[in-house]
Each structure stands twice: as C-alpha cells, then as structure tokens.
Design a protein around this motif. Structure first.
Motif, mmCIF file in Angstrom:
data_model
loop_
_atom_site.group_PDB
_atom_site.id
_atom_site.type_symbol
_atom_site.label_atom_id
_atom_site.label_comp_id
_atom_site.label_asym_id
_atom_site.label_seq_id
_atom_site.Cartn_x
_atom_site.Cartn_y
_atom_site.Cartn_z
ATOM 1 N N SER A 146 12.425 -0.241 5.488
ATOM 2 C CA SER A 146 11.523 -0.567 4.389
ATOM 3 C C SER A 146 12.220 -0.325 3.065
ATOM 4 O O SER A 146 13.030 0.598 2.938
ATOM 5 C CB SER A 146 10.258 0.297 4.456
ATOM 6 O OG SER A 146 9.548 0.078 5.650
ATOM 7 N N CYS A 147 11.887 -1.138 2.089
ATOM 8 C CA CYS A 147 12.401 -0.979 0.729
ATOM 9 C C CYS A 147 11.207 -1.075 -0.215
ATOM 10 O O CYS A 147 10.667 -2.160 -0.419
ATOM 11 C CB CYS A 147 13.430 -2.059 0.419
ATOM 12 S SG CYS A 147 13.999 -2.092 -1.298
ATOM 13 N N VAL A 148 10.807 0.068 -0.745
ATOM 14 C CA VAL A 148 9.677 0.098 -1.677
ATOM 15 C C VAL A 148 10.219 -0.059 -3.089
ATOM 16 O O VAL A 148 11.119 0.677 -3.509
ATOM 17 C CB VAL A 148 8.895 1.411 -1.549
ATOM 18 C CG1 VAL A 148 7.757 1.442 -2.564
ATOM 19 C CG2 VAL A 148 8.355 1.572 -0.132
ATOM 20 N N VAL A 149 9.660 -1.015 -3.800
ATOM 21 C CA VAL A 149 10.139 -1.341 -5.144
ATOM 22 C C VAL A 149 9.115 -0.907 -6.181
ATOM 23 O O VAL A 149 7.913 -1.146 -6.029
ATOM 24 C CB VAL A 149 10.382 -2.856 -5.271
ATOM 25 C CG1 VAL A 149 10.837 -3.196 -6.673
ATOM 26 C CG2 VAL A 149 11.408 -3.328 -4.242
ATOM 27 N N SER A 150 9.573 -0.268 -7.226
ATOM 28 C CA SER A 150 8.717 0.071 -8.354
ATOM 29 C C SER A 150 9.395 -0.375 -9.644
ATOM 30 O O SER A 150 10.606 -0.551 -9.688
ATOM 31 C CB SER A 150 8.441 1.583 -8.389
ATOM 32 O OG SER A 150 9.650 2.300 -8.516
ATOM 33 N N GLY A 151 8.594 -0.566 -10.674
ATOM 34 C CA GLY A 151 9.138 -0.993 -11.956
ATOM 35 C C GLY A 151 9.006 -2.477 -12.212
ATOM 36 O O GLY A 151 9.174 -2.930 -13.340
ATOM 37 N N PHE A 152 8.756 -3.259 -11.161
ATOM 38 C CA PHE A 152 8.430 -4.666 -11.318
ATOM 39 C C PHE A 152 7.605 -5.082 -10.107
ATOM 40 O O PHE A 152 7.591 -4.395 -9.082
ATOM 41 C CB PHE A 152 9.672 -5.550 -11.464
ATOM 42 C CG PHE A 152 10.580 -5.570 -10.271
ATOM 43 C CD1 PHE A 152 11.669 -4.722 -10.194
ATOM 44 C CD2 PHE A 152 10.374 -6.462 -9.224
ATOM 45 C CE1 PHE A 152 12.528 -4.754 -9.103
ATOM 46 C CE2 PHE A 152 11.226 -6.494 -8.129
ATOM 47 C CZ PHE A 152 12.305 -5.630 -8.066
ATOM 48 N N THR A 153 6.912 -6.185 -10.242
ATOM 49 C CA THR A 153 6.061 -6.651 -9.144
ATOM 50 C C THR A 153 6.654 -7.904 -8.523
ATOM 51 O O THR A 153 7.463 -8.612 -9.135
ATOM 52 C CB THR A 153 4.634 -6.960 -9.624
ATOM 53 O OG1 THR A 153 4.666 -8.158 -10.423
ATOM 54 C CG2 THR A 153 4.068 -5.814 -10.440
ATOM 55 N N PHE A 154 6.227 -8.194 -7.306
ATOM 56 C CA PHE A 154 6.715 -9.365 -6.614
ATOM 57 C C PHE A 154 6.096 -10.651 -7.155
ATOM 58 O O PHE A 154 6.439 -11.742 -6.705
ATOM 59 C CB PHE A 154 6.453 -9.228 -5.112
ATOM 60 C CG PHE A 154 7.351 -8.237 -4.436
ATOM 61 C CD1 PHE A 154 7.309 -8.063 -3.063
ATOM 62 C CD2 PHE A 154 8.252 -7.468 -5.158
ATOM 63 C CE1 PHE A 154 8.134 -7.142 -2.421
ATOM 64 C CE2 PHE A 154 9.088 -6.547 -4.530
ATOM 65 C CZ PHE A 154 9.020 -6.393 -3.154
ATOM 66 N N ASP A 155 5.174 -10.522 -8.099
ATOM 67 C CA ASP A 155 4.659 -11.724 -8.763
ATOM 68 C C ASP A 155 5.706 -12.302 -9.717
ATOM 69 O O ASP A 155 5.588 -13.450 -10.146
ATOM 70 C CB ASP A 155 3.387 -11.398 -9.531
ATOM 71 C CG ASP A 155 2.247 -11.043 -8.597
ATOM 72 O OD1 ASP A 155 1.353 -10.288 -9.008
ATOM 73 O OD2 ASP A 155 2.260 -11.520 -7.442
ATOM 74 N N GLU A 156 6.686 -11.504 -10.054
ATOM 75 C CA GLU A 156 7.786 -11.973 -10.879
ATOM 76 C C GLU A 156 8.871 -12.527 -9.966
ATOM 77 O O GLU A 156 8.862 -12.326 -8.760
ATOM 78 C CB GLU A 156 8.328 -10.815 -11.728
ATOM 79 C CG GLU A 156 7.266 -10.167 -12.600
ATOM 80 C CD GLU A 156 7.778 -8.874 -13.213
ATOM 81 O OE1 GLU A 156 7.084 -7.846 -13.091
ATOM 82 O OE2 GLU A 156 8.871 -8.901 -13.820
#
Length: 127
Positions: free
Chosen positions: A21-31
C-alpha cells in the motif's frame, strides 16, 4: 507538501503473495498525478515496476512483473496498491512508491522524473 508512505512488505515463500500500500497525503487523486512503484535490489539499479495515472486509471508494467503484479488505486482513501502474486526470490527488494504530476503512464520512466518518494518497504521472497 506531498508525502507518501508504503506498507505491506514482509517475508514470503516463493509462489506466495503480498499486497503493498502507498498512502498519499498533500494532494488528492482528483488531481492529475502518476504514482509509480519502484524497487531496489542489492547490487542492482532501482527498477520501475509499475505506474498508474489518477486521471483515468491507466497502468503500465515492467516486463519482469507483467501478469503477476497488479496496480490499483482507491481515490476515497488516497491510496495506491500493488498486488504481487507468484513471487520469486528475484522479486526481493525494497519497494518504493513515488509521485509525479501528469496524466500519462510510461514504461521504464526514469526515477528522476518523480518528485516525491516514500521511505520504502522491504519485500523478501525465500526459495
């Protein structure tokens, strides 16, 4: 500031499976971002394994993993997964996720094109 955090690594026997798993913060996948998985094995250069575009979910895979690994994304959780099946000792490596802005996935893209990296998670496959 974008941050990525991998998890899910471990020790598994040849033929087994793991899901990273790779949890991303600081931007959203809507971008429009491309999330890539890379791996670094002892004595080898870092290898691009797979990419997924948040824009349309398009994916690419390295020849070494095609048919065995599956990359996917969950927009609600801002998380990218990589399901790894039929693992072999040659898959042993530290696996990293990375992010770059864009909409196109590219096989064999240089790691230098990725702006943000996670800390990595160790995958060890025993024979």
């Amino acid at each position: 500031e974008a941050q990525l955090a991998e998890s899910g690594g471990g020790v598994v026997q040849a033929g087994g499976s793991l899901r990273l798993s790779c949890v991303v913060s600081g931007f959203t996948f809507d971008e429009n971002w491309v999330i890539g998985w890379f791996r670094l094995a002892p004595g080898k250069e870092r290898e691009g394994v797979s990419e997924i575009a948040t824009y349309d979910g398009s994916t690419v895979y390295a020849d070494s993993v095609r048919g065995r690994f599956t990359i996917s994304s969950d927009h609600a959780k801002n998380t990218v997964y990589m399901q790894m099946n039929s693992l072999t000792p040659e898959d042993t490596a530290v696996y990293y996720c990375a992010a770059t802005f864009g909409t196109n996935v590219v096989v064999g893209r240089s790691e230098q094109e990725f702006d943000c990296w996670g800390q990595g998670t160790q995958v060890t496959v025993s024979s």
